[in-house]
Design a protein around this motif. Structure first.
Motif, PDB file in Angstrom:
ATOM      1  N   LEU A  76      30.410  70.943  12.253  1.00 21.83           N
ATOM      2  CA  LEU A  76      31.817  70.591  12.063  1.00 21.83           C
ATOM      3  C   LEU A  76      32.456  71.422  10.950  1.00 21.83           C
ATOM      4  O   LEU A  76      33.651  71.737  11.009  1.00 21.83           O
ATOM      5  CB  LEU A  76      31.950  69.101  11.769  1.00 21.83           C
ATOM      6  CG  LEU A  76      31.543  68.166  12.909  1.00 21.83           C
ATOM      7  CD1 LEU A  76      31.698  66.706  12.490  1.00 21.83           C
ATOM      8  CD2 LEU A  76      32.350  68.436  14.168  1.00 21.83           C
ATOM      9  N   ALA A  77      31.658  71.809   9.960  1.00 26.75           N
ATOM     10  CA  ALA A  77      32.182  72.685   8.909  1.00 26.75           C
ATOM     11  C   ALA A  77      32.528  74.053   9.475  1.00 26.75           C
ATOM     12  O   ALA A  77      33.563  74.647   9.141  1.00 26.75           O
ATOM     13  CB  ALA A  77      31.155  72.831   7.785  1.00 26.75           C
ATOM     14  N   ALA A  78      31.687  74.559  10.368  1.00 22.78           N
ATOM     15  CA  ALA A  78      31.963  75.850  11.001  1.00 22.78           C
ATOM     16  C   ALA A  78      33.200  75.768  11.882  1.00 22.78           C
ATOM     17  O   ALA A  78      33.994  76.703  11.952  1.00 22.78           O
ATOM     18  CB  ALA A  78      30.763  76.300  11.821  1.00 22.78           C
ATOM     19  N   TRP A  79      33.341  74.641  12.560  1.00 24.67           N
ATOM     20  CA  TRP A  79      34.470  74.469  13.465  1.00 24.67           C
ATOM     21  C   TRP A  79      35.746  74.026  12.761  1.00 24.67           C
ATOM     22  O   TRP A  79      36.811  73.985  13.380  1.00 24.67           O
ATOM     23  CB  TRP A  79      34.119  73.440  14.554  1.00 24.67           C
ATOM     24  CG  TRP A  79      33.151  73.953  15.562  1.00 24.67           C
ATOM     25  CD1 TRP A  79      32.803  75.247  15.776  1.00 24.67           C
ATOM     26  CD2 TRP A  79      32.407  73.175  16.507  1.00 24.67           C
ATOM     27  NE1 TRP A  79      31.881  75.339  16.786  1.00 24.67           N
ATOM     28  CE2 TRP A  79      31.625  74.081  17.257  1.00 24.67           C
ATOM     29  CE3 TRP A  79      32.332  71.817  16.775  1.00 24.67           C
ATOM     30  CZ2 TRP A  79      30.772  73.662  18.271  1.00 24.67           C
ATOM     31  CZ3 TRP A  79      31.482  71.399  17.781  1.00 24.67           C
ATOM     32  CH2 TRP A  79      30.712  72.307  18.526  1.00 24.67           C
ATOM     33  N   GLY A  80      35.637  73.671  11.475  1.00 22.97           N
ATOM     34  CA  GLY A  80      36.818  73.186  10.765  1.00 22.97           C
ATOM     35  C   GLY A  80      37.270  71.834  11.270  1.00 22.97           C
ATOM     36  O   GLY A  80      38.453  71.494  11.213  1.00 22.97           O
ATOM     37  N   SER A  81      36.333  71.025  11.757  1.00 20.32           N
ATOM     38  CA  SER A  81      36.656  69.721  12.328  1.00 20.32           C
ATOM     39  C   SER A  81      36.594  68.620  11.266  1.00 20.32           C
ATOM     40  O   SER A  81      35.807  68.708  10.328  1.00 20.32           O
ATOM     41  CB  SER A  81      35.694  69.373  13.467  1.00 20.32           C
ATOM     42  OG  SER A  81      35.864  70.266  14.552  1.00 20.32           O
ATOM     43  N   PRO A  82      37.381  67.559  11.425  1.00 23.36           N
ATOM     44  CA  PRO A  82      37.426  66.493  10.422  1.00 23.36           C
ATOM     45  C   PRO A  82      36.254  65.530  10.526  1.00 23.36           C
ATOM     46  O   PRO A  82      35.533  65.477  11.522  1.00 23.36           O
ATOM     47  CB  PRO A  82      38.742  65.784  10.751  1.00 23.36           C
ATOM     48  CG  PRO A  82      38.925  65.993  12.221  1.00 23.36           C
ATOM     49  CD  PRO A  82      38.390  67.368  12.495  1.00 23.36           C
ATOM     50  N   GLU A  83      36.118  64.719   9.498  1.00 15.01           N
ATOM     51  CA  GLU A  83      35.051  63.724   9.395  1.00 15.01           C
ATOM     52  C   GLU A  83      35.073  62.744  10.566  1.00 15.01           C
ATOM     53  O   GLU A  83      34.021  62.241  10.988  1.00 15.01           O
ATOM     54  CB  GLU A  83      35.193  62.961   8.071  1.00 15.01           C
ATOM     55  CG  GLU A  83      34.130  61.928   7.799  1.00 15.01           C
ATOM     56  CD  GLU A  83      33.031  62.428   6.877  1.00 15.01           C
ATOM     57  OE1 GLU A  83      31.977  61.775   6.828  1.00 15.01           O
ATOM     58  OE2 GLU A  83      33.241  63.457   6.221  1.00 15.01           O
ATOM     59  N   GLU A  84      36.234  62.490  11.099  1.00 14.36           N
ATOM     60  CA  GLU A  84      36.349  61.497  12.166  1.00 14.36           C
ATOM     61  C   GLU A  84      35.562  61.887  13.417  1.00 14.36           C
ATOM     62  O   GLU A  84      35.263  61.040  14.265  1.00 14.36           O
ATOM     63  CB  GLU A  84      37.818  61.291  12.539  1.00 14.36           C
ATOM     64  CG  GLU A  84      38.498  62.502  13.146  1.00 14.36           C
ATOM     65  CD  GLU A  84      39.999  62.368  13.215  1.00 14.36           C
ATOM     66  OE1 GLU A  84      40.550  62.614  14.312  1.00 14.36           O
ATOM     67  OE2 GLU A  84      40.625  62.033  12.199  1.00 14.36           O
ATOM     68  N   ASN A  85      35.206  63.169  13.547  1.00 12.57           N
ATOM     69  CA  ASN A  85      34.439  63.613  14.711  1.00 12.57           C
ATOM     70  C   ASN A  85      32.932  63.524  14.490  1.00 12.57           C
ATOM     71  O   ASN A  85      32.153  63.819  15.391  1.00 12.57           O
ATOM     72  CB  ASN A  85      34.807  65.055  15.070  1.00 12.57           C
ATOM     73  CG  ASN A  85      36.214  65.166  15.615  1.00 12.57           C
ATOM     74  OD1 ASN A  85      36.661  64.292  16.350  1.00 12.57           O
ATOM     75  ND2 ASN A  85      36.919  66.217  15.238  1.00 12.57           N
ATOM     76  N   LEU A  86      32.520  63.113  13.280  1.00 19.27           N
ATOM     77  CA  LEU A  86      31.100  63.135  12.944  1.00 19.27           C
ATOM     78  C   LEU A  86      30.269  62.184  13.805  1.00 19.27           C
ATOM     79  O   LEU A  86      29.225  62.567  14.335  1.00 19.27           O
ATOM     80  CB  LEU A  86      30.923  62.796  11.463  1.00 19.27           C
ATOM     81  CG  LEU A  86      29.491  62.789  10.940  1.00 19.27           C
ATOM     82  CD1 LEU A  86      28.862  64.174  11.100  1.00 19.27           C
ATOM     83  CD2 LEU A  86      29.466  62.354   9.475  1.00 19.27           C
ATOM     84  N   ALA A  87      30.727  60.960  13.964  1.00 19.15           N
ATOM     85  CA  ALA A  87      29.937  59.963  14.701  1.00 19.15           C
ATOM     86  C   ALA A  87      29.667  60.415  16.133  1.00 19.15           C
ATOM     87  O   ALA A  87      28.544  60.256  16.645  1.00 19.15           O
ATOM     88  CB  ALA A  87      30.654  58.614  14.688  1.00 19.15           C
ATOM     89  N   GLY A  88      30.678  60.986  16.775  1.00 20.93           N
ATOM     90  CA  GLY A  88      30.493  61.440  18.153  1.00 20.93           C
ATOM     91  C   GLY A  88      29.479  62.557  18.260  1.00 20.93           C
ATOM     92  O   GLY A  88      28.656  62.586  19.181  1.00 20.93           O
ATOM     93  N   LEU A  89      29.523  63.486  17.298  1.00 22.07           N
ATOM     94  CA  LEU A  89      28.588  64.605  17.356  1.00 22.07           C
ATOM     95  C   LEU A  89      27.162  64.157  17.027  1.00 22.07           C
ATOM     96  O   LEU A  89      26.200  64.619  17.633  1.00 22.07           O
ATOM     97  CB  LEU A  89      29.037  65.706  16.393  1.00 22.07           C
ATOM     98  CG  LEU A  89      28.267  67.025  16.462  1.00 22.07           C
ATOM     99  CD1 LEU A  89      28.147  67.533  17.897  1.00 22.07           C
ATOM    100  CD2 LEU A  89      28.938  68.076  15.598  1.00 22.07           C
ATOM    101  N   VAL A  90      27.019  63.235  16.088  1.00 19.84           N
ATOM    102  CA  VAL A  90      25.693  62.692  15.781  1.00 19.84           C
ATOM    103  C   VAL A  90      25.111  62.000  17.010  1.00 19.84           C
ATOM    104  O   VAL A  90      23.920  62.145  17.324  1.00 19.84           O
ATOM    105  CB  VAL A  90      25.774  61.704  14.594  1.00 19.84           C
ATOM    106  CG1 VAL A  90      24.448  60.963  14.425  1.00 19.84           C
ATOM    107  CG2 VAL A  90      26.130  62.446  13.312  1.00 19.84           C
ATOM    108  N   LYS A  91      25.947  61.269  17.710  1.00 20.50           N
ATOM    109  CA  LYS A  91      25.494  60.595  18.936  1.00 20.50           C
ATOM    110  C   LYS A  91      24.976  61.611  19.946  1.00 20.50           C
ATOM    111  O   LYS A  91      23.969  61.390  20.630  1.00 20.50           O
ATOM    112  CB  LYS A  91      26.639  59.777  19.526  1.00 20.50           C
ATOM    113  CG  LYS A  91      26.255  58.968  20.758  1.00 20.50           C
ATOM    114  CD  LYS A  91      27.443  58.128  21.238  1.00 20.50           C
ATOM    115  CE  LYS A  91      27.068  57.320  22.476  1.00 20.50           C
ATOM    116  NZ  LYS A  91      28.215  56.486  22.951  1.00 20.50           N
ATOM    117  N   THR A  92      25.654  62.747  20.018  1.00 22.25           N
ATOM    118  CA  THR A  92      25.221  63.801  20.928  1.00 22.25           C
ATOM    119  C   THR A  92      23.849  64.330  20.523  1.00 22.25           C
ATOM    120  O   THR A  92      22.949  64.471  21.353  1.00 22.25           O
ATOM    121  CB  THR A  92      26.248  64.951  20.927  1.00 22.25           C
ATOM    122  OG1 THR A  92      27.476  64.470  21.444  1.00 22.25           O
ATOM    123  CG2 THR A  92      25.761  66.116  21.773  1.00 22.25           C
TER     124      THR A  92
END
Length: 343
Positions: A86-102
């Motif tokens: 998410l740091a590389a993509w410049g994405s916010p914290e709110e996307n963290l849970a979804g990516l962890v689930k993945t």
């Protein structure tokens, strides 16, 4: 649709929705800007390394810019790996849970066991590499997000070149003669690049769009001009007479193309034979196909030293692309070495 898109679309259904921001939203920024993101706040920085427990995040920095983010984390620390992506993509914290689930999904982990290196999305501007190694307590994530720098070998061959062959910066333009934005580029940015032949080598690649009725024929005509060493002169005429030939029916446009040969200083007879025989059709087709392979989706698309530019008019973006590709070692070398372990 490439393999990663298939994998990541599956991931979207598992909770990744919203996380797939373009990677260059944060890549190519100064290292301090990359480290300052809230998503990396839990990590302790030391130079280009950030750590938390057994997790290590390494920022690959070339020319003062972050060109890649590598995360090495245990299987149980999927959150750390996700934060790096998410740091590389410049994405916010709110996307963290979804990516962890993945990352925690068994299907995704099975895919990661084999490892993959693919483009992040259809723009082809960035890469993501994932590999899950080891078993049990030794299982570890290796995740890398980086700028996608296309090697020269992937681009189509062309003799349509402006500038010195030894120029340090190679600009590749995928263009459509009936595209008004391509005319704009030719009339503006290209003028500046042509004025610096020792600095810029400009290569023109044909990418005629199907909904422009005369674009393919114009591409063939310019290739016929190129066969006589007059591509630049003929392209100048095509764009100068843009409003004349673009609305014409095909027979009238063909007549115009033949008339322009004389204006551009070509051997008109040789040109007419070339255009009439469609001897350059295969070359145009090959250039278009090669453009699709490097993720060209529209025109004009501009690459500088293999870096796909989001905005070719942005001086800072051009300077950044030059800095990372002309550095020693170059970003292409650094990223290429990282990716070897994922293949």
């Amino acid at each position: 649709m490439n393999r990663t898109n298939t994998i990541l679309i599956q991931a979207v259904s598992l909770g990744l929705l919203g996380a797939l921001a373009p990677a260059q939203a944060q890549l190519l920024q100064p290292v301090a800007a990359t480290q300052a993101q809230a998503i990396l706040k839990p990590f302790a920085p030391a130079g280009t390394i950030l750590t938390r427990g057994t997790t290590k995040i390494t920022l690959d920095v070339v020319g003062g810019r972050t060109v890649g983010v590598l995360a090495e984390a245990s299987l149980g620390n999927a959150e750390d790996a996700a934060r790096a992506v998410l740091a590389a993509w410049g994405s916010p914290e709110e996307n963290l849970a979804g990516l962890v689930k993945t990352f925690n999904d068994p299907k995704f982990q099975a895919t990661a066991r084999a490892g993959f290196v693919e483009t992040t999305d259809d723009s082809g501007a960035d890469l993501i590499a994932v590999k899950l190694t080891g078993t049990g307590a030794a299982a570890r994530w290796n995740v890398y997000a980086a700028v996608n720098i296309q090697p020269d070998s992937l681009f189509p061959a062309t003799t349509n070149a402006l500038g010195n062959a030894g120029a340090p910066n190679v600009i590749r333009i995928f263009s459509d003669f009936q595209c008004p934005y391509c005319k704009q580029l030719w009339d503006t940015a290209l003028v500046g690049w042509k004025a610096k032949p020792a600095e810029y080598r400009v290569l023109h690649h044909q990418f005629p769009l199907s909904f422009h009725k005369n674009a393919f024929a114009a591409a063939e005509a310019s290739e016929c001009a190129g066969a006589q060493g007059k591509f630049g002169a003929y392209a100048d005429v095509l764009f100068a007479r843009f409003s004349e030939w673009t609305p014409q029916a095909a027979p009238a446009a063909n007549t115009s193309f033949n008339a322009y040969a004389k204006t551009a200083g070509l051997n008109a007879t040789t040109f007419k034979l070339c255009l009439g025989s469609h001897s350059k059709k295969a070359s145009v087709d090959a250039q278009f196909a090669a453009g699709k392979r490097v993720a060209v989706q529209g025109t004009p698309t501009v690459f500088l030293n293999g870096v796909k530019l989001a905005d070719y008019t942005d001086a800072e973006e051009l300077a950044t692309a030059q800095a990372i590709t002309t550095a020693k070692p170059s970003a292409g070398t650094v990223i290429g070495q990282r990716l070897q372990s994922f293949r």
